[in-house]
Design a protein around this motif. Structure first.
Motif, PDB file in Angstrom:
ATOM      1  N   LEU A   1       0.811  -1.222   0.000  1.00 28.47           N
ATOM      2  CA  LEU A   1       0.000   0.000   0.000  1.00 28.47           C
ATOM      3  C   LEU A   1       0.847   1.275   0.000  1.00 28.47           C
ATOM      4  N   THR A   2       2.095   1.158   0.345  1.00 30.01           N
ATOM      5  CA  THR A   2       2.961   2.346   0.353  1.00 30.01           C
ATOM      6  C   THR A   2       3.978   2.326  -0.788  1.00 30.01           C
ATOM      7  N   GLU A   3       4.703   1.222  -0.927  1.00 27.40           N
ATOM      8  CA  GLU A   3       5.784   1.177  -1.912  1.00 27.40           C
ATOM      9  C   GLU A   3       5.306   0.782  -3.312  1.00 27.40           C
ATOM     10  N   ASP A   4       4.248  -0.025  -3.390  1.00 29.63           N
ATOM     11  CA  ASP A   4       3.733  -0.466  -4.698  1.00 29.63           C
ATOM     12  C   ASP A   4       2.313   0.066  -4.918  1.00 29.63           C
ATOM     13  N   ARG A   5       2.060   1.239  -4.377  1.00 26.61           N
ATOM     14  CA  ARG A   5       0.698   1.791  -4.394  1.00 26.61           C
ATOM     15  C   ARG A   5       0.178   2.043  -5.798  1.00 26.61           C
ATOM     16  N   GLU A   6       0.991   2.587  -6.676  1.00 20.65           N
ATOM     17  CA  GLU A   6       0.510   2.921  -8.028  1.00 20.65           C
ATOM     18  C   GLU A   6       0.036   1.676  -8.776  1.00 20.65           C
ATOM     19  N   ALA A   7       0.821   0.588  -8.708  1.00 15.12           N
ATOM     20  CA  ALA A   7       0.414  -0.639  -9.394  1.00 15.12           C
ATOM     21  C   ALA A   7      -0.863  -1.209  -8.775  1.00 15.12           C
ATOM     22  N   TYR A   8      -0.957  -1.123  -7.467  1.00 14.44           N
ATOM     23  CA  TYR A   8      -2.116  -1.648  -6.747  1.00 14.44           C
ATOM     24  C   TYR A   8      -3.391  -0.894  -7.133  1.00 14.44           C
ATOM     25  N   LEU A   9      -3.340   0.426  -7.083  1.00 13.14           N
ATOM     26  CA  LEU A   9      -4.510   1.240  -7.406  1.00 13.14           C
ATOM     27  C   LEU A   9      -4.838   1.187  -8.899  1.00 13.14           C
ATOM     28  N   SER A  10      -3.808   1.087  -9.718  1.00 12.07           N
ATOM     29  CA  SER A  10      -4.043   0.976 -11.168  1.00 12.07           C
ATOM     30  C   SER A  10      -4.785  -0.317 -11.494  1.00 12.07           C
ATOM     31  N   ALA A  11      -4.505  -1.374 -10.738  1.00 12.30           N
ATOM     32  CA  ALA A  11      -5.207  -2.640 -10.946  1.00 12.30           C
ATOM     33  C   ALA A  11      -6.700  -2.488 -10.655  1.00 12.30           C
ATOM     34  N   ILE A  12      -7.028  -1.751  -9.592  1.00 13.28           N
ATOM     35  CA  ILE A  12      -8.429  -1.509  -9.251  1.00 13.28           C
ATOM     36  C   ILE A  12      -9.091  -0.636 -10.315  1.00 13.28           C
ATOM     37  N   ALA A  13      -8.404   0.423 -10.725  1.00 13.71           N
ATOM     38  CA  ALA A  13      -8.959   1.341 -11.736  1.00 13.71           C
ATOM     39  C   ALA A  13      -9.184   0.615 -13.053  1.00 13.71           C
ATOM     40  N   ARG A  14      -8.234  -0.222 -13.420  1.00 15.22           N
ATOM     41  CA  ARG A  14      -8.361  -0.936 -14.691  1.00 15.22           C
ATOM     42  C   ARG A  14      -9.541  -1.912 -14.652  1.00 15.22           C
ATOM     43  N   ALA A  15      -9.815  -2.504 -13.495  1.00 13.56           N
ATOM     44  CA  ALA A  15     -10.964  -3.402 -13.361  1.00 13.56           C
ATOM     45  C   ALA A  15     -12.273  -2.647 -13.614  1.00 13.56           C
ATOM     46  N   ILE A  16     -12.379  -1.446 -13.068  1.00 10.97           N
ATOM     47  CA  ILE A  16     -13.575  -0.627 -13.309  1.00 10.97           C
ATOM     48  C   ILE A  16     -13.676  -0.267 -14.782  1.00 10.97           C
ATOM     49  N   ASP A  17     -12.557   0.124 -15.370  1.00 10.45           N
ATOM     50  CA  ASP A  17     -12.562   0.496 -16.788  1.00 10.45           C
ATOM     51  C   ASP A  17     -12.911  -0.702 -17.668  1.00 10.45           C
ATOM     52  N   GLU A  18     -12.394  -1.862 -17.357  1.00 15.18           N
ATOM     53  CA  GLU A  18     -12.722  -3.074 -18.120  1.00 15.18           C
ATOM     54  C   GLU A  18     -14.200  -3.402 -18.009  1.00 15.18           C
ATOM     55  N   ASP A  19     -14.773  -3.153 -16.852  1.00 14.76           N
ATOM     56  CA  ASP A  19     -16.192  -3.391 -16.654  1.00 14.76           C
ATOM     57  C   ASP A  19     -17.011  -2.480 -17.573  1.00 14.76           C
ATOM     58  N   VAL A  20     -16.637  -1.214 -17.612  1.00 12.63           N
ATOM     59  CA  VAL A  20     -17.341  -0.255 -18.470  1.00 12.63           C
ATOM     60  C   VAL A  20     -17.193  -0.637 -19.938  1.00 12.63           C
ATOM     61  N   GLN A  21     -15.974  -0.949 -20.354  1.00 11.84           N
ATOM     62  CA  GLN A  21     -15.744  -1.282 -21.764  1.00 11.84           C
ATOM     63  C   GLN A  21     -16.538  -2.515 -22.181  1.00 11.84           C
ATOM     64  N   SER A  22     -16.783  -3.422 -21.253  1.00 12.44           N
ATOM     65  CA  SER A  22     -17.531  -4.636 -21.589  1.00 12.44           C
ATOM     66  C   SER A  22     -18.968  -4.325 -21.999  1.00 12.44           C
ATOM     67  N   PHE A  23     -19.510  -3.208 -21.530  1.00 11.95           N
ATOM     68  CA  PHE A  23     -20.876  -2.840 -21.891  1.00 11.95           C
ATOM     69  C   PHE A  23     -20.984  -2.456 -23.357  1.00 11.95           C
ATOM     70  N   TYR A  24     -19.878  -2.078 -23.958  1.00 11.60           N
ATOM     71  CA  TYR A  24     -19.895  -1.595 -25.335  1.00 11.60           C
ATOM     72  C   TYR A  24     -19.414  -2.650 -26.326  1.00 11.60           C
ATOM     73  N   ARG A  25     -19.199  -3.852 -25.832  1.00  9.65           N
ATOM     74  CA  ARG A  25     -18.908  -4.963 -26.731  1.00  9.65           C
ATOM     75  C   ARG A  25     -20.208  -5.660 -27.102  1.00  9.65           C
ATOM     76  N   ASP A  26     -20.166  -6.545 -28.085  1.00  5.19           N
ATOM     77  CA  ASP A  26     -21.366  -7.178 -28.619  1.00  5.19           C
ATOM     78  C   ASP A  26     -21.969  -8.209 -27.685  1.00  5.19           C
ATOM     79  N   VAL A  27     -21.141  -8.763 -26.802  1.00  5.99           N
ATOM     80  CA  VAL A  27     -21.646  -9.839 -25.956  1.00  5.99           C
ATOM     81  C   VAL A  27     -22.525  -9.261 -24.858  1.00  5.99           C
ATOM     82  N   VAL A  28     -23.762  -9.764 -24.757  1.00  2.00           N
ATOM     83  CA  VAL A  28     -24.681  -9.355 -23.698  1.00  2.00           C
ATOM     84  C   VAL A  28     -25.534 -10.551 -23.346  1.00  2.00           C
ATOM     85  N   LYS A  29     -25.971 -10.620 -22.109  1.00  2.00           N
ATOM     86  CA  LYS A  29     -26.750 -11.776 -21.675  1.00  2.00           C
ATOM     87  C   LYS A  29     -27.982 -11.941 -22.548  1.00  2.00           C
TER      88      LYS A  29
END
Length: 525
Positions: free
Chosen positions: A497-525
């Motif tokens: 949380l202190t020394e590798d914070r950027e990679a840690y938080l970027s992983a969380i941010a990227r998960a949110i972004d991947e979730d959003v991008q999935s809405f704009y792909r063709d696959v839907v339930k």
């Protein structure tokens, strides 16, 4: 001048005789010429015949007739396709008077007028008992009084969006397969088992639509049903999450619509239009845990900051939230914080019993109408835990779509382990948790329960100590999570949380972004 010429240009009395003489003269000439030609080429014909027998007169006539027939057939086919009119849509009435002319006065072509025909829609409508959106998805519950015969059962239920002129041809622009259960007098339908699934509002294209429900039975017979609002809920107003720098506004409300024949049906009218995000509306809200006099957990004396002081959960959570906000904003999202540190550390402003008042934690999460809210905390344990680590909590009514993405990214990009804690853990997914109240089928964590409105069963109203949650009874709310980012009393966790914070938080941010991008792909339930 020949004798024949004289007869033709005479006084006219011998005109008929002149033409007859001309024909006789030509015939005599041809016969004489043919006899001479035959004598000269008799030997040649015999030689040619010996090498190539050729065709007799009858065969030549047959070939000529066949060739002419083929040419005529080709011309007929070409004319047919050149003049063939396009077929009319099924079930759309055609008035064969001047109004169907597809040319203007200047001779330019014009499109036929659109026709609204709702004859496909059954007189039996879905009685809607609840509708809402949670995060980026719409939920809906209702009942259809529909009796099947002994040989029939329900096979499929779908929510569909139509333009009003496309109902007759059953051409929807968006579909979602719903869940259903046999009811007492029909079937109970609902968007999904989980409130974070359902009809994805991000996928609705710009335009005006009517929402209908299709029901197909086991024999393949399908009926189309309108929606009658039997709830006490307000129309939905939804702003899409920022995608490629753009936003849209989606409104959903009960409405009555008529076709061109005067038939009226009850539907949910859906309008999607491009717009700018209002100043007070945000995509994501980050909530740093605790605040002011509530300092939260504290690190032991063996885990200290570079200045020799202990870590404090209130301060570390705020640092993490600010850094995560910057990363998400760099991805193009509009992000708000529930507190920014300006509240100080001495007052009781941010103690949990002030969470529901104006300016409190729940208020600051709900007011910006975000699609996601993420509360950031640090864990602590007095008892020995085998593997201290990352934990993400979601609603007991929701799935684990985003939780799974976050866990996968964090464990892939950092050395932060997932927690081995067993209490409230989701079966089959280490690191994911859902915490239920012991005395009710509700979420234990108020930053999840109270921000989801009626979707999550928010219940704080006129409480003698907590006051009233102004958003407890609304039919919208963000997809809410609480992340225990690590254990403040574990050295490895604090190093990440202190020394590798950027990679840690970027992983969380990227998960949110991947979730959003999935809405704009063709696959839907």
């Amino acid at each position: 001048m020949s004798d024949l010429d004289e007869k033709i240009i005479g006084d006219g009395s011998n005109q008929e005789e002149a033409y007859y003489d001309e024909e006789e003269y030509v015939e005599d000439y041809d016969e004489e010429y043919d006899e001479e030609y035959d004598e000269e080429h008799e030997d040649d014909e015999e030689d040619d015949f010996s090498l190539n027998p050729g065709l007799n007169g009858t065969e030549k006539k047959i070939i000529l007739v066949v060739s002419l027939a083929v040419v005529i057939l080709i011309l007929a086919v070409a004319v047919f396709f050149m003049w063939k009119k396009p077929s009319r849509p099924v079930n759309v009435p055609v008035d064969m008077d001047q109004s169907t002319d597809l040319t203007t006065e200047s001779g330019e072509s014009k499109e036929p007028e659109s026709v609204r025909d709702f004859s496909r829609i059954s007189k039996e409508s879905i009685q809607v008992e609840r509708y809402f959106y949670y995060g980026t998805h719409m939920g809906l519950n209702g009942t259809l009084s529909y009796k099947f015969s002994d040989s029939q059962t329900t096979a499929e239920v779908t929510a569909r969006l139509y333009r009003d002129i496309d109902v007759a041809e059953n051409q929807s622009v968006l579909e979602y397969t719903m869940d259903y259960q046999p009811g007492r007098d029909g079937i109970d339908v609902y968007m999904s088992e989980f409130i974070d699934e359902g009809l994805c509002l991000e996928r609705i294209p710009e335009g005006e639509y009517m929402m209908l429900i299709g029901v197909k039975d086991s024999t393949g017979k399908e009926t189309l049903h309108g929606l009658t609002d039997a709830s006490d809920m307000e129309p939905l107003e939804y702003y899409t999450i920022t995608h490629d720098g753009e936003n849209r506004k989606v409104t959903i409300e009960p409405a009555a619509m008529k076709d061109d024949n005067g038939k009226e049906v009850s539907v949910f009218k859906v309008v999607c239009e491009k717009t700018e995000l209002p100043e007070d509306v945000y995509d994501i809200v980050l909530d740093p845990g605790h605040g002011t006099c509530d300092g939260g957990a504290q690190s032991p004396k063996t885990i200290l900051k570079p200045n020799g002081k202990r870590y404090n959960e209130r301060d570390v959570a705020l640092e993490l939230a600010k850094d995560l906000k910057a990363i998400l904003e760099g991805m193009g999202y509009k992000v708000a914080l529930t507190r920014d540190g300006s509240e100080g550390t001495s007052s009781d402003e941010w103690c949990y019993w002030k969470a529901y008042v104006e300016g409190g934690r729940v208020w600051n999460i709900c007011t910006p109408k975000p699609k996601y809210s993420v509360s950031l905390h640090l864990n602590s344990s007095e008892s020995k835990i085998k593997t201290p680590g990352f934990e993400i909590y979601s609603s007991i009514f929701a799935g684990v779509r985003l939780s799974r993405r976050v866990i996968e990214n964090v464990t892939k990009d950092t050395i932060m382990p997932v927690s081995s804690k067993r209490d409230n853990r989701v079966d089959g997914l280490s690191g994911a948790y859902k915490w239920k109240l012991s005395d009710a089928d509700l979420d234990y964590l108020y930053v999840i329960r109270e921000v989801g409105g009626r979707a999550t069963g928010a219940r704080v109203a006129d409480h003698p100590k907590y006051g009233t949650n102004a958003y407890y009874n609304v039919n919208y709310g963000p997809e809410a999570y609480l992340i225990e980012t690590g254990y403040i009393n574990d050295q490895l966790n604090m190093n990440v949380l202190t020394e590798d914070r950027e990679a840690y938080l970027s992983a969380i941010a990227r998960a949110i972004d991947e979730d959003v991008q999935s809405f704009y792909r063709d696959v839907v339930k």
